[in-house]
Design an enzyme around this catalytic site. Sequence first.
Site, PDB file in Angstrom:
ATOM      1  N   SER A  80      -1.125   6.322  -6.820  1.00  9.08           N
ATOM      2  CA  SER A  80      -1.663   7.391  -5.985  1.00  9.08           C
ATOM      3  C   SER A  80      -0.528   8.254  -5.456  1.00  9.08           C
ATOM      4  O   SER A  80       0.651   7.862  -5.508  1.00  9.08           O
ATOM      5  CB  SER A  80      -2.423   6.767  -4.807  1.00  9.08           C
ATOM      6  OG  SER A  80      -2.760   7.724  -3.829  1.00  9.08           O
ATOM      7  N   TYR A 120      -4.008   0.676   2.370  1.00 11.31           N
ATOM      8  CA  TYR A 120      -4.182   1.145   0.992  1.00 11.31           C
ATOM      9  C   TYR A 120      -2.884   1.805   0.529  1.00 11.31           C
ATOM     10  O   TYR A 120      -2.413   1.571  -0.593  1.00 11.31           O
ATOM     11  CB  TYR A 120      -5.335   2.132   0.916  1.00 11.31           C
ATOM     12  CG  TYR A 120      -5.472   2.840  -0.405  1.00 11.31           C
ATOM     13  CD1 TYR A 120      -6.093   2.227  -1.488  1.00 11.31           C
ATOM     14  CD2 TYR A 120      -4.975   4.136  -0.582  1.00 11.31           C
ATOM     15  CE1 TYR A 120      -6.216   2.876  -2.708  1.00 11.31           C
ATOM     16  CE2 TYR A 120      -5.095   4.797  -1.792  1.00 11.31           C
ATOM     17  CZ  TYR A 120      -5.717   4.161  -2.858  1.00 11.31           C
ATOM     18  OH  TYR A 120      -5.827   4.814  -4.065  1.00 11.31           O
TER      19      TYR A 120
END
Length: 247
Positions: free
Chosen positions: A138, A151
């Site tokens: 990400s 996360y």
Amino acid sequence: MNLTKKTILITGGGSGIGYATAKRLSEEGNTVIIAGRNAAKIEKAGKELGLTGIVCDVTDEVAIAALVARIKNEFPDLSVLINNAGGALLYTLGEGAGAFDKAKTEFETNYFAPVRLTETLLPILQEQPEAAVVNITSNVSFHPLIILPTYSDTKAALHSHTVALRMTLAKDTNVKVFEVMPSLINTEGSGPIGGAENGIPPSVVADDIFNGISNNLYEIYVGDTGQQRDDYFSNPFTAVEQFNQGL
């Protein structure tokens, strides 16, 4: 790397990036297997795309052993593993946030699962003339989003692991290691952070994955990630503040 006529396993293949990537790679003449823990999604996706779907919870050691055994028996020519399965919990750090439990849940799926599955499948991958491991991380791999704090931790950890794995396998194997870093994507889970309004379609990620691997781009930046990465390494403090502006 030639990404046609390969046998490819994609985790988290029932929806979102995994589904779009399975579709794209199938269209390129590859044999694609998708895996995921939601049986209904995997069965539906398999039927729609005309490919093999396997129900598997990537955090379950027994389920992983069964998946690997099936791959060995039915798909011994597996040459590409795409670690796409993941999950995110939206919250902010602080008293009573339950960060430990949330982090443990996210790390099981986002970090420990791809580490284990990759190591377990390496003997098969190393037998192929050309092979690859593809980790989906990400844009938060290099700076955190404070409403997705743990996360962000998992993706930073997977980024580090991916770099180490790439350098290690390059010494004496044919296994290439790629990392895909999407920015905000329009998926089922991204609605609360604006994915439906501002997210990139998963099909764009799938196209970038295909093109990036085909051109041996070991870090594949999708959407705004490339600029965000440049901004971060130019001025980390300012970049992180801008990334989290208004949150």
